[in-house]
Design a protein around this motif. Structure first.
Motif, PDB file in Angstrom:
ATOM      1  N   UNK A  45      17.778   8.972  42.957  1.00  0.00           N
ATOM      2  CA  UNK A  45      17.102   8.258  44.055  1.00  0.00           C
ATOM      3  C   UNK A  45      15.743   8.870  44.356  1.00  0.00           C
ATOM      4  N   UNK A  77      20.302   0.368  40.195  1.00  0.00           N
ATOM      5  CA  UNK A  77      19.609  -0.294  41.311  1.00  0.00           C
ATOM      6  C   UNK A  77      18.259   0.315  41.676  1.00  0.00           C
ATOM      7  N   UNK A  78      18.146   1.646  41.558  1.00  0.00           N
ATOM      8  CA  UNK A  78      16.920   2.296  42.035  1.00  0.00           C
ATOM      9  C   UNK A  78      15.913   2.522  40.910  1.00  0.00           C
ATOM     10  N   UNK A  89      13.288   7.914  41.764  1.00  0.00           N
ATOM     11  CA  UNK A  89      12.807   6.542  41.975  1.00  0.00           C
ATOM     12  C   UNK A  89      11.665   6.532  42.988  1.00  0.00           C
ATOM     13  N   UNK A 147      25.121   3.671  39.594  1.00  0.00           N
ATOM     14  CA  UNK A 147      24.571   2.791  40.640  1.00  0.00           C
ATOM     15  C   UNK A 147      23.096   3.078  40.878  1.00  0.00           C
ATOM     16  N   UNK A 148      22.748   4.365  41.018  1.00  0.00           N
ATOM     17  CA  UNK A 148      21.358   4.728  41.294  1.00  0.00           C
ATOM     18  C   UNK A 148      20.470   4.400  40.089  1.00  0.00           C
ATOM     19  N   UNK A 189      23.571  14.625  41.761  1.00  0.00           N
ATOM     20  CA  UNK A 189      22.910  13.798  40.758  1.00  0.00           C
ATOM     21  C   UNK A 189      22.434  12.465  41.318  1.00  0.00           C
ATOM     22  N   UNK A 190      23.243  11.862  42.205  1.00  0.00           N
ATOM     23  CA  UNK A 190      22.855  10.563  42.764  1.00  0.00           C
ATOM     24  C   UNK A 190      21.548  10.708  43.539  1.00  0.00           C
ATOM     25  N   UNK A 191      21.481  11.744  44.351  1.00  0.00           N
ATOM     26  CA  UNK A 191      20.264  12.012  45.116  1.00  0.00           C
ATOM     27  C   UNK A 191      19.080  12.263  44.190  1.00  0.00           C
TER      28      UNK A 191
END
Lengths: 275, 317
Positions: B66, B97-98, B69, B93-94, B61-63
């Motif tokens: 990103x 921030x992204x 984005x 976080x992603x 999921x984080x990828x």
């Protein structure tokens, strides 16, 4: 398009100028990250003054090559490079980290030429994959470069991204690892061992190259080899030294995030100019 | 509204898939990302139709956020979709921030929100996602009431530049709206006029609120029923004027009352026109396995709970 490529022989001079800016802006800011900025100077010089297709007059040019600074704490090297390339005035560099400045502690979209707000580690390679995928959808020939720290590789997301880029056959993507061997708490191989690093990326199906990250010729040759890969992303492991160019900072983890004082910087800059 | 009428049930996921197919054929900039849940969420229909604009990143999921984005930075409008337990659960976080910080055109559509997910249990239910998403600057937070609302609000998110968090439910839910409701991001929908109190709800609790309104009417309590599908930016003007008109508010939501719709309403009402607010929602606890309706009953998320809160509020004045 603005001519951004300079003769190979002039690149070294650019590197000296950028190192000088980094030290001066950090001394003025009284905080920031010198070590990982100084280790990446030649990488950014090779990209912004030789390899990349970009135009400081048109930062949003759709056909530009893109550079993602995933290790956002190295903001000083990016800002100094963008200033030398003409994206922002050199005089603005001394506003780094000050209230109301465009030059934040970590790069963001206030600054023309900054492609991605790196800083929280591990995200930049994913974002670079997104840009590279968009280039493929749009059948554009721009390239995407992402600079990662070696400490940053501890982040799991890096490896999620490392699996994804070969799946999507992103020959237009080049990751560069600033392999300076040091992270905030100490040596990378003590904090969280990364070796055998090249094998890890090979096992993830990347085209892997290793270079001396201060040898401009080697860096540029590797960037050119990466460009020849049609359907496979390339990772360049650039062996560097944290704090490069300042003897007392080299190999000292303390200078990951400690700014030098103004008097020291004055002397350092003097001696750099004489070299 | 429901009385003896047969209630039409429909799926928000079907509505999402239909909206994406329609928007995808209109707009080549629209791309969709999935994280190994695309068959379940039905974004696989988009993948079948537009294989070059669908990216399955696996269980990462984080990828996914990103990559979305990066796609947005290169001019695309990415819709990312998986279960709300994992987005935002695994990638705050992603998202922060992204996506939100650079104010990118990324639309996060999380299905399986709340406890109505059912038998999968607490690990796959969310009570905290709304509070977390609401606290991130730039991010709009939208919770549609039913399938027709989902369809319209997905279209609205496509028309509105900037990042969105859109939360859907897993089970088929009663239709509150007819085919194409006129809904705008940032504007509440008044579903029933009333004078004694206002019931402000979002998501699957909107149909419960309407049912509560019927019951209350039988007891001569006139409740204004409002669908506040956009929790952020909240329609503060309308909500304050409703507070002025009715003098009391019950909020109803399928998430923790800490930081959710009730909190959002209290934030605007308390400074402009303070009235008593009673919050119906999950009371700071995790869910558990069970069927949709059983869970809604156990966690106090039914029309009966709303009626009880409404009567208490009216009696206290």
């Amino acid at each position: 398009m603005e001519q951004t490529q300079i003769p190979f022989g002039m690149l070294l001079q650019k590197a000296v100028k950028i190192r000088t800016h980094i030290l001066e802006m950090l001394a003025e800011a009284k905080s920031g990250h010198p070590g990982g900025s100084l280790s990446a100077v030649e990488i950014l010089v090779s990209l912004y003054f030789y390899k990349m297709r970009h135009d400081p007059k048109r930062p949003a040019w759709p056909d530009r090559d893109r550079f993602v600074l995933s290790k956002g704490h190295a903001a000083p090297v990016l800002f100094a490079t963008l200033a030398e390339a003409g994206y922002i005035p050199v005089s603005e560099l001394k506003t780094l980290r000050k209230l109301n400045s465009r030059l934040q502690g970590h790069p963001d979209h206030r600054v023309p030429g900054v492609e991605f707000p790196g800083g929280s580690l591990g995200i930049g390679l994913s974002a670079a994959i997104g840009m590279a995928l968009a280039g493929k959808i749009d059948k554009k020939d721009y390239r995407v470069y992402a600079l990662l720290g070696d400490g940053e590789l501890d982040e799991g997301e890096t490896w999620e991204a490392a699996m994804a880029a070969p799946k999507f056959k992103l020959g237009n993507l080049t990751a560069i690892i600033d392999r300076n061997g040091i992270q905030q708490d100490g040596l990378t191989e003590q904090i969280m061992p990364m070796e055998p690093l090249a094998y890890k990326w090979k096992a993830f199906n990347w085209h892997v190259l290793e270079v001396d990250g201060f040898d401009l010729r080697q860096v540029i040759e590797a960037l050119e080899k990466a460009e020849n890969m049609r359907n496979r992303p390339t990772v360049i492991i650039a062996h560097t030294v944290k704090g490069k160019g300042v003897s007392f900072m080299e190999w000292d983890p303390a200078y990951h995030g400690k700014a030098p004082d103004k008097d020291t910087v004055k002397k350092l800059v003097e001696s750099m100019r004489q070299q | 509204m429901f009385g003896l009428m047969l209630v039409q049930m429909s799926s928000m996921r079907d509505a999402l898939a239909e909206a994406l197919l329609e928007l995808g054929s209109k707009d080549p900039k629209l791309v969709v990302l999935g994280a190994d849940t695309s068959v379940s969420i039905k974004t696989s229909l988009f993948a079948d139709r537009f294989p070059d604009r669908f990216f399955n990143v696996g269980i990462a999921e984080a990828n996914m956020i990103g990559i979305a984005a990066g796609l947005a930075l290169a001019g695309k409008i990415p819709y990312v979709s998986t279960y709300s337990a994992f987005v935002p659960g695994k990638c705050l976080d992603q998202i922060r921030n992204a996506v939100a910080y650079p104010n990118l055109d990324v639309k996060i559509v999380s299905s399986h929100g709340g406890v109505s997910v059912g038998p999968d249990g607490a690990s796959h239910q969310t009570v905290e996602d709304v509070a977390a998403m609401r606290a991130i600057p730039h991010l709009r937070v939208v919770i549609p009431a039913d399938a027709p609302a989902t369809r319209v609000l997905i279209e609205e998110s496509w028309k509105t530049p900037g990042p969105f968090y859109i939360r859907l439910s897993r089970p088929s839910v009663p239709e509150v709206y007819s085919s194409r409701p006129d809904l705008k991001v940032g504007q509440v929908k008044v579903l029933r006029e009333g004078t004694d109190l206002a019931i402000i709800a979002c998501g699957v609790m909107v149909s419960e609120a309407l049912e509560a309104g019927e019951s209350l009417a039988k007891e001569k309590i006139s409740a204004e029923i409002i669908d506040s599908h956009t929790l952020k930016p909240l329609d503060a003007d309308t909500i304050v004027s409703v507070a002025r008109k009715t003098g009391g508010i019950v909020t109803a939501e399928e998430q923790n009352i800490i930081g959710g719709l009730g909190s959002a309403v209290a934030e605007v009402v308390s400074s402009s026109y303070p009235v008593p607010i009673s919050m119906v929602g999950v009371r700071d606890t995790f869910g558990e396995s069970g069927e949709y309706k059983e869970l809604m009953a156990k966690y106090g998320l039914t029309s009966k709970d709303i009626v009880r809160a409404a009567k208490k509020l009216v009696a206290s004045r």
